[in-house]
Design a protein around this motif. Structure first.
Motif, PDB file in Angstrom:
ATOM      1  N   SER A  23     -22.070 -46.740  18.815  1.00 30.06           N
ATOM      2  CA  SER A  23     -21.527 -47.663  19.817  1.00 30.06           C
ATOM      3  C   SER A  23     -22.008 -47.278  21.214  1.00 30.06           C
ATOM      4  O   SER A  23     -22.431 -48.131  22.002  1.00 30.06           O
ATOM      5  CB  SER A  23     -19.995 -47.656  19.776  1.00 30.06           C
ATOM      6  OG  SER A  23     -19.521 -47.964  18.484  1.00 30.06           O
ATOM      7  N   ARG A  24     -21.954 -46.004  21.499  1.00 31.91           N
ATOM      8  CA  ARG A  24     -22.355 -45.556  22.836  1.00 31.91           C
ATOM      9  C   ARG A  24     -23.849 -45.789  23.069  1.00 31.91           C
ATOM     10  O   ARG A  24     -24.268 -46.131  24.180  1.00 31.91           O
ATOM     11  CB  ARG A  24     -22.021 -44.072  23.028  1.00 31.91           C
ATOM     12  CG  ARG A  24     -22.203 -43.599  24.472  1.00 31.91           C
ATOM     13  CD  ARG A  24     -21.618 -42.209  24.655  1.00 31.91           C
ATOM     14  NE  ARG A  24     -22.389 -41.202  23.969  1.00 31.91           N
ATOM     15  CZ  ARG A  24     -23.426 -40.566  24.533  1.00 31.91           C
ATOM     16  NH1 ARG A  24     -23.793 -40.853  25.763  1.00 31.91           N
ATOM     17  NH2 ARG A  24     -24.087 -39.651  23.856  1.00 31.91           N
ATOM     18  N   THR A  46     -24.341 -49.403  24.210  1.00 35.31           N
ATOM     19  CA  THR A  46     -23.865 -49.693  25.566  1.00 35.31           C
ATOM     20  C   THR A  46     -24.634 -48.896  26.619  1.00 35.31           C
ATOM     21  O   THR A  46     -24.724 -49.316  27.770  1.00 35.31           O
ATOM     22  CB  THR A  46     -22.363 -49.399  25.691  1.00 35.31           C
ATOM     23  OG1 THR A  46     -22.109 -48.043  25.349  1.00 35.31           O
ATOM     24  CG2 THR A  46     -21.565 -50.309  24.772  1.00 35.31           C
ATOM     25  N   GLN A  81     -27.395 -50.226  29.069  1.00 36.27           N
ATOM     26  CA  GLN A  81     -27.117 -50.823  30.371  1.00 36.27           C
ATOM     27  C   GLN A  81     -27.761 -50.027  31.497  1.00 36.27           C
ATOM     28  O   GLN A  81     -28.091 -50.582  32.551  1.00 36.27           O
ATOM     29  CB  GLN A  81     -25.601 -50.892  30.607  1.00 36.27           C
ATOM     30  CG  GLN A  81     -24.927 -49.527  30.707  1.00 36.27           C
ATOM     31  CD  GLN A  81     -23.449 -49.607  31.004  1.00 36.27           C
ATOM     32  OE1 GLN A  81     -23.058 -50.111  32.047  1.00 36.27           O
ATOM     33  NE2 GLN A  81     -22.637 -49.133  30.072  1.00 36.27           N
ATOM     34  N   VAL A 116     -26.439 -56.015  28.208  1.00 37.00           N
ATOM     35  CA  VAL A 116     -25.854 -55.636  26.927  1.00 37.00           C
ATOM     36  C   VAL A 116     -24.608 -56.475  26.686  1.00 37.00           C
ATOM     37  O   VAL A 116     -23.669 -56.454  27.482  1.00 37.00           O
ATOM     38  CB  VAL A 116     -25.486 -54.142  26.892  1.00 37.00           C
ATOM     39  CG1 VAL A 116     -24.853 -53.789  25.552  1.00 37.00           C
ATOM     40  CG2 VAL A 116     -26.715 -53.277  27.138  1.00 37.00           C
ATOM     41  N   TYR A 124     -21.925 -56.446  23.963  1.00 37.72           N
ATOM     42  CA  TYR A 124     -21.423 -55.667  22.830  1.00 37.72           C
ATOM     43  C   TYR A 124     -20.261 -56.394  22.182  1.00 37.72           C
ATOM     44  O   TYR A 124     -19.331 -56.849  22.858  1.00 37.72           O
ATOM     45  CB  TYR A 124     -20.968 -54.291  23.313  1.00 37.72           C
ATOM     46  CG  TYR A 124     -20.299 -53.447  22.241  1.00 37.72           C
ATOM     47  CD1 TYR A 124     -21.050 -52.597  21.443  1.00 37.72           C
ATOM     48  CD2 TYR A 124     -18.924 -53.511  22.037  1.00 37.72           C
ATOM     49  CE1 TYR A 124     -20.444 -51.832  20.453  1.00 37.72           C
ATOM     50  CE2 TYR A 124     -18.305 -52.748  21.052  1.00 37.72           C
ATOM     51  CZ  TYR A 124     -19.066 -51.913  20.264  1.00 37.72           C
ATOM     52  OH  TYR A 124     -18.468 -51.158  19.292  1.00 37.72           O
ATOM     53  N   ASN A 177     -23.283 -55.770  33.579  1.00 34.54           N
ATOM     54  CA  ASN A 177     -23.001 -54.656  32.676  1.00 34.54           C
ATOM     55  C   ASN A 177     -21.756 -53.873  33.075  1.00 34.54           C
ATOM     56  O   ASN A 177     -21.017 -53.380  32.214  1.00 34.54           O
ATOM     57  CB  ASN A 177     -24.212 -53.711  32.614  1.00 34.54           C
ATOM     58  CG  ASN A 177     -25.343 -54.275  31.774  1.00 34.54           C
ATOM     59  OD1 ASN A 177     -25.106 -55.021  30.829  1.00 34.54           O
ATOM     60  ND2 ASN A 177     -26.570 -53.933  32.118  1.00 34.54           N
ATOM     61  N   CYS A 212     -19.542 -53.950  29.810  1.00 39.99           N
ATOM     62  CA  CYS A 212     -19.600 -52.708  29.022  1.00 39.99           C
ATOM     63  C   CYS A 212     -18.354 -51.856  29.228  1.00 39.99           C
ATOM     64  O   CYS A 212     -18.269 -50.743  28.694  1.00 39.99           O
ATOM     65  CB  CYS A 212     -20.855 -51.910  29.386  1.00 39.99           C
ATOM     66  SG  CYS A 212     -22.378 -52.707  28.829  1.00 39.99           S
ATOM     67  N   ARG A 245     -14.380 -59.155  30.142  1.00 39.05           N
ATOM     68  CA  ARG A 245     -14.783 -59.333  28.744  1.00 39.05           C
ATOM     69  C   ARG A 245     -13.900 -60.379  28.077  1.00 39.05           C
ATOM     70  O   ARG A 245     -14.381 -61.271  27.377  1.00 39.05           O
ATOM     71  CB  ARG A 245     -14.684 -58.008  27.974  1.00 39.05           C
ATOM     72  CG  ARG A 245     -15.878 -57.105  28.139  1.00 39.05           C
ATOM     73  CD  ARG A 245     -15.711 -55.825  27.341  1.00 39.05           C
ATOM     74  NE  ARG A 245     -15.622 -56.075  25.910  1.00 39.05           N
ATOM     75  CZ  ARG A 245     -16.670 -56.220  25.090  1.00 39.05           C
ATOM     76  NH1 ARG A 245     -17.896 -56.164  25.579  1.00 39.05           N
ATOM     77  NH2 ARG A 245     -16.490 -56.425  23.797  1.00 39.05           N
ATOM     78  N   LEU A 252     -18.107 -44.440  26.620  1.00 41.20           N
ATOM     79  CA  LEU A 252     -17.653 -45.806  26.418  1.00 41.20           C
ATOM     80  C   LEU A 252     -16.362 -45.983  27.218  1.00 41.20           C
ATOM     81  O   LEU A 252     -15.378 -45.311  26.959  1.00 41.20           O
ATOM     82  CB  LEU A 252     -17.359 -46.058  24.938  1.00 41.20           C
ATOM     83  CG  LEU A 252     -18.525 -46.549  24.095  1.00 41.20           C
ATOM     84  CD1 LEU A 252     -18.101 -46.608  22.646  1.00 41.20           C
ATOM     85  CD2 LEU A 252     -18.986 -47.907  24.556  1.00 41.20           C
TER      86      LEU A 252
END
Length: 825
Positions: free
Chosen positions: A176-177, A180, A183, A189, A191, A260, A264, A271, A435
């Motif tokens: 996952s990291r 992201t 960016q 990105v 996600y 981002n 992110c 988001r 993250l």
């Protein structure tokens, strides 16, 4: 090196082993391309290898070589800005074609191409070094850039299926990291996490895309296709609107950074707002697709009534909504200054926890196949570097292409059937807190927090169930270094489950995307016995597995019977953070050897021996396997970066001490099979830890005759070991198949060569409670160990697999095994 006489060469600081390894890795990467080349016997190799193939192979060579240089801590002198567009490099240097053809024909010497100066940064620093070299250090960034170059192919020949790729690795390794973190490379990105609703892990599930792609799967294939097209069209439309409002006069970098920073951050209100807009637009696009479909049906009926001839099948099936998603994609790319035409990634749409997309629906289709076709529909005729990345712990995400037959006997177009190999170059993610809002950081957890998280990830359960085969093997593998027999029919299934659920690491995949190499009492040992009896777990050639179990179990049992105050012994510990973990605490060598061999051990060894190890300790909690000699012959190569040379023997030992690891040597290591670090906690030795270490060297034997004489030949000054020290060491020979015997020697006088000769030598034969008195209280363990040693002549099942291997690999070596087929039963 024919064909390179006119091209300057600067050999890279790679050993022959590195070059052989690279040849094999490159062959795996380009195998699908090589499969497209006709047999050179019937058609000349010069005609068969096309320019786009040459370009793709060269880029694979460069990026695989960069990976090895970085892994070995060698300076990377290879360029990552090589312009391979429109075959410019091939036109400027036509000799390259011959070099690539020869390498493909011989299946070797691919690294000679990386030795060419045209692919290297000039020593003066005035060469064509990319202006933003720091941005090139991200492996995933390099991979996506290389993938875009490969995707372009040559003319209308698109060798790859679509612009999507995968990341496959175990839990906790930073998938996952990694996505992201792009960016920080100037990449937009987006996600999205598709984890199950019941999964409370972090990052949290993104409800809007997850519901659209993974819920209500009783729909028809056509309905799901419309959902996929509507979702991507909605994403592109919302992105275009969002980015247009952020366009800054200060340049695209400011726009991308602003986006981002909000998107992110996993807990950002931006988001939530973005996905609410996507959901609204999704329903609008879904209605448009349905309306478009209805109009097409009416038009088809009218055409059919007016036509005097039956309609012909046009070939590949149409994707419902393809025109709408392609139009939305084109509109998004028109956002000013954000999507320039070059190969560096501009937008990465990341789907994390993507394995539910591989599940077969009740209507007989896989969502992943439809998603692959949707991505292909909008990207195939466009060179913009916009990528979709699927990440998961399971291997299925590496196969997200559509099958040849999709429905109604219609076939998908043949062009572009290759898939990109999954990205696997990830280790443990100690910085998972990068993250935003994350709560999974290994680094910032308390000791008990790390233990609970590691235990849950290792077992995929909050409570260990020793009857569960996968849980038992996961725990045993992590500590005892189990080697899986790859010929066994259950090995692939076990390894895939190990990566998906039990912290095993995937190091590579094969060309057909099957798994490559992986590394990771009572009832659990019974599971191990069953797997050994079935031939799935290797026992070694001379008792290696039995020896690992014997020594580590003895240490565990000693620790449990002599618990120190404040030791962290379970997951409910709530004391000091400075306390030692039960299996990592240091143990007195004097006390351990007395526990292992009995109360009379030091009477046999003598007081001088006991005094010599008075301040000595061991602390090993698990075994790690080596792939080379302790001191390889090529450890002091000239012109090699200092950090790539062999680790100093004292530092090597001390680092294993700090990691609480013991070493299983490679099979060809002379004299010894194992090493356990010793640390002398003696103030008289000074404050420098590297001057306080020594070793226990162990030789495993499981033959039918005594090997006691071999004990005298074990020496740490051998060229393949070179672990010199003024501190005493221990040489232990375990003759596991012989009758019970224990003998001990130690130099009575001070040796002339103190750096090599102060060695306590122990010969221990037979797995009995006479040689190892601690086994009296653990009869089942003793029986298991004796059973493992009795299998050293190989079980029938293992023999069957190896005989089959010899039969199908006739001629691969000049040995009798691979030559006398009639001898194989």
């Amino acid at each position: 090196m024919s064909g390179s006489s006119e091209l300057p060469v600067a050999p890279l600081p790679l050993t022959s082993k590195h070059r052989d390894e690279l040849d094999q890795a490159i062959l795996k990467r380009i195998s699908e391309i090589l499969d497209l080349i006709p047999d050179p016997i019937h058609i000349g190799i010069t005609m068969a290898l096309k320019d786009w193939m040459c370009i793709s192979i060269i880029m694979d060579i460069i990026y695989e070589t960069i990976h090895v240089l970085k892994r070995e801590n060698l300076k990377n002198v290879l360029r990552t800005d090589i312009d391979m567009k429109n075959q410019q490099t091939l036109q400027q240097h036509p000799q390259l074609r011959d070099m690539v053809r020869k390498a493909c024909l011989t299946r070797s010497n691919f690294t000679h191409i990386a030795d060419l100066k045209i692919f290297q940064i000039s020593e003066s620093g005035n060469g064509p070094t990319p202006p933003a070299q720091e941005e090139e250090d991200q492996p995933a960034f390099l991979t996506n850039r290389s993938n875009n170059e490969k995707f372009r192919g040559h003319g209308l020949e698109r060798p790859y299926y679509a612009k999507f790729c995968s990341i496959v690795q175990s839990s906790g390794t930073g998938k996952s990291r990694l996505m992201t973190e792009l960016q920080h490379k100037g990449v937009l990105v987006l996600y999205m996490n598709l984890r199950e609703p019941s999964d409370s892990g972090f990052p949290k599930r993104d409800i809007v895309p997850a519901r659209i792609l993974t819920e209500d799967m009783g729909c028809s294939q056509a309905e799901y296709t419309a959902r996929c097209c509507a979702l991507f069209a909605a994403i592109f439309h919302t992105l275009e609107q969002n980015l247009s409002t952020k366009v800054s006069s200060d340049g695209p970098g400011v726009t991308i950074k602003s986006w981002n920073n909000q998107m992110c951050d996993m807990r950002s209100p931006a988001r939530t707002k973005f996905f609410e807009k996507v959901q609204t637009r999704y329903h609008i696009m879904l209605d448009e697709i349905k309306m478009q479909k209805s109009q097409e049906n009416v038009g088809a009926i009218v055409t059919l009534r007016q036509s005097t001839r039956p309609l012909r099948n046009s070939g590949a099936p149409k994707l419902e909504g393809a025109s709408l998603v392609a139009a939305a994609y084109t509109d998004m790319l028109k956002t000013p200054h954000v999507f320039p035409q070059d190969d560096a990634p501009k937008l990465v749409i990341a789907f994390d926890e993507a394995h539910p997309l591989s599940n077969m629906s009740s209507k007989g289709f896989r969502p992943s196949h439809i998603l692959g076709r949707t991505i292909k529909a909008y990207c195939h005729d466009n060179e913009a570097s916009v990528w979709v990345v699927f990440a998961s712990t399971t291997s299925q995400v590496a196969d997200f292409s559509a099958p040849q037959v999709i429905h109604d006997s219609l076939r998908v177009a043949v062009d572009g059937q290759l898939l990109y190999q999954p990205y696997t170059y990830l280790g443990w993610d100690q910085n998972a807190d990068s993250l935003s809002g994350g709560n999974h950081s290994w680094a910032k957890q308390s000791v008990t927090g790390i233990m609970k998280l590691a235990a849950q990830k290792l077992c995929k359960s909050k409570i260990f169930n020793p009857q569960d085969i996968n849980e038992a093997l996961a725990v045993l593998s992590q500590r005892f270094g189990l080697d899986i027999c790859f010929g066994h029919p259950n090995s692939v299934s076990y390894l895939e489950k190990g990566v998906a659920s039990h912290l095993r690491i995937c190091f590579s995949t094969t060309e057909d995307r099957s798994w490559g190499i992986h590394r990771s009492m009572a009832d659990a040992l019974n599971v191990l016995k069953a797997k050994v009896d079935g031939g799935m777990v290797e026992t070694g050639q001379c008792g290696e597995l039995a020896s690992r179990l014997l020594l580590l179990l003895a240490k565990d049992m000693y620790v449990r019977s002599n618990l120190s105050t404040g030791t962290i012994s379970d997951l409910h510990y709530n004391g000091s953070e400075d306390a030692e973990l039960i299996h990592c605490q240091k143990v007195s060598v004097v006390n351990f050897l007395e526990y292992l061999f009995g109360d009379e051990f030091w009477l046999k060894a003598g007081e001088k021996a006991k005094a010599a190890f008075q301040h000595a300790y061991i602390n090993f909690s698990h075994w790690v396997s080596m792939e080379n000699f302790i001191s390889p012959k090529d450890s002091k190569l000239p012109n090699v970066d200092s950090s790539s040379a062999r680790c100093d023997s004292k530092e090597w030992t001390l680092r294993h001490w700090h990691r609480t690891s013991a070493v299983q040597c490679c099979h060809l290591q002379p004299l010894v099979d194992k090493m356990i670090p010793i640390y002398f906690d003696d103030p008289a030795l000074g404050s420098n830890d590297v001057d306080r270490v020594s070793q226990i060297f162990i030789s495993d034997k499981a033959g039918k005759t005594s090997n006691e004489r071999d004990l005298g030949f074990i020496t740490r000054k051998h060229g393949s070991i070179q672990c010199l020290s003024e501190l005493p060491c221990i040489a232990l020979l375990l003759d596991l198949k012989m009758d019970s015997k224990l003998s001990v020697t130690f130099p009575k006088k001070k040796p002339k060569h103190s750096k090599t000769d102060r060695c306590l030598r122990i010969y221990a034969s037979g797995i009995t409670d006479t040689t190892f008195p601690f086994l009296r209280d653990h009869f089942n363990v003793a029986e298991l160990l004796r059973g493992l040693v009795s299998r050293q002549e190989e079980s029938p099942s293992q023999t069957t697999f190896k005989d089959l291997d010899a039969l199908v690999k006739f001629g691969s070596t000049a040995t009798l095994r691979h030559s006398r087929w009639e001898a194989q039963n």
